[in-house]
Enzyme design. Structure first.
Site, short mmCIF file in Angstrom:
data_model
loop_
_atom_site.label_atom_id
_atom_site.label_comp_id
_atom_site.label_asym_id
_atom_site.label_seq_id
_atom_site.Cartn_x
_atom_site.Cartn_y
_atom_site.Cartn_z
N VAL A 60 0.86 -1.28 -0.09
CA VAL A 60 -0.21 0.22 0.20
C VAL A 60 0.78 1.27 -0.03
O VAL A 60 0.32 2.38 -0.30
CB VAL A 60 -1.12 0.00 1.46
N TYR A 61 2.07 1.21 0.20
CA TYR A 61 2.97 2.42 0.45
C TYR A 61 3.22 2.86 -0.97
O TYR A 61 3.46 2.37 -1.86
CB TYR A 61 4.28 1.89 0.91
N SER A 62 2.49 4.42 -1.08
CA SER A 62 2.61 5.14 -2.17
C SER A 62 2.08 4.14 -3.44
O SER A 62 2.78 4.09 -4.73
CB SER A 62 4.19 5.57 -2.67
N ASP A 63 1.02 3.19 -3.19
CA ASP A 63 0.32 2.52 -4.16
C ASP A 63 1.17 1.59 -4.80
O ASP A 63 1.12 1.56 -6.11
CB ASP A 63 -0.56 3.59 -5.22
#
Length: 329
Positions: A60-63
């Site tokens: 999920v980090y920065s998509d």
């Protein structure tokens, strides 16, 4: 650099883990303080030079762009056999049904996407990012076991939940002969110590590796109370974690400053040294968006606190609302 085993495993990890939430494309993440790929490569290269072999990110980090940056940098700068790569699954990656959670469908889909972004055949540690109240834990643990048996992950771990949930998950795995969690990535620092009540004693008893996130309380333990940064002004997650307890926390921050001055080191080193001496902590997860952040963190390994200094910094602590674990559906 110092190295240790991750919990009750044979896996050697550095005593500091580089957290990669700060790497990624700004327009694809809620935090405007993340750094671009060129800058993140500089940080990762320096971490490797300093002996850090443990890197933690999440889908999920920065998509997903954090995984992409980390994967490309490690491929260019390190031997895959010498680095320990960890990522996580749970949060929403696309809208609509089955876009989040810990169902078999979501786990099996997301591990393949993470491996593609990371440019690797396997991750060393695959972690559930939160507890999923809407999926039977047996379904989750069997899916994770199958991920391991397929060679897509070497070990599995968990993050930010209640102790009863963590124990229930591992009991389910043991009952069915599935792979068990070997690590807990939880929220722990000098101004948030709720994990000492149940989770840390559980992990010590069960020989679980502990890799705490937010070891510097999103920077609050590193500067004067009146100072602000881009992150402190814009990070809503930080405000939700610590905004309601500022009056209690101020005295702790001031005592960290006193101890740091006595040792002649940055405050960040004292805050990390406190974590490094606490059982059963394996490797605090440090965030770094500047080379100086890395150098200061590694310097903490040389800081040895006395029992009196530890007690002095801990003494003002007051109970905090639980932050990290999801409380309900």
């Amino acid at each position: 650099m110092e190295y240790t085993k991750l919990g009750n495993t044979g896996l050697d990890v550095s005593r500091l883990c580089l957290g990669c939430m700060g790497f990624g494309e700004k327009e694809r993440w809620m935090h405007p303080w993340v750094i671009d790929e060129e800058s993140s490569r500089t940080i990762i290269k320096k971490a490797l030079d300093l002996g850090i072999n443990f890197f933690d990110t999440a889908n999920v980090y920065s998509d997903g762009t954090s995984e992409e940056f980390v994967g490309r940098a490690l491929k260019d700068f390190a031997s895959r056999d010498e680095v320990v790569v960890a990522t996580k699954v749970y949060f929403e990656m696309h809208e609509g049904p089955n876009g989040k959670g810990l169902s078999r469908k979501h786990i099996m889909s997301e591990i393949d996407k993470s491996l593609k972004r990371l440019g690797t055949d396997y991750v060393d540690l695959y972690q559930i990012h939160r507890w999923d109240y809407n999926t039977p834990i047996e379904e989750t643990m069997e899916a994770l076991h199958d991920v391991v048996k397929a060679g897509k992950a070497r070990y599995i771990g968990a993050s930010a939940m209640y102790a009863w949930q963590f124990l229930k998950a591992n009991h389910s795995a043991e009952k069915h002969g599935w792979t068990k969690f070997v690590s807990m990535q939880n929220h722990l620092n000098l101004i948030y110590r709720e994990e000492e009540r149940e989770m840390l004693p559980l992990c010590k008893e069960e020989k679980i590796g502990v890799i705490p996130y937010s070891p510097l309380a999103s920077g609050r333990l590193t500067r004067d109370w009146s100072e602000s940064t881009l992150r402190s002004e814009t990070d809503e997650t930080q405000k939700s974690k610590y905004g309601s307890t500022e009056n209690n926390d101020r005295l702790i921050v001031e005592r960290v400053a006193e101890v740091a001055e006595k040792h002649g080191v940055p405050r960040s080193q004292v805050a990390l040294a406190w974590l490094l001496q606490k059982e059963p902590v394996t490797a605090p997860i440090i965030g770094a968006t500047k080379i100086s952040h890395l150098e200061d963190s590694v310097g903490a390994l040389a800081v040895k606190l006395t029992a009196e200094e530890v007690a002095y910094m801990e003494e003002p602590y007051a109970p905090h609302p639980v932050v990290g674990a999801i409380t309900s559906k």
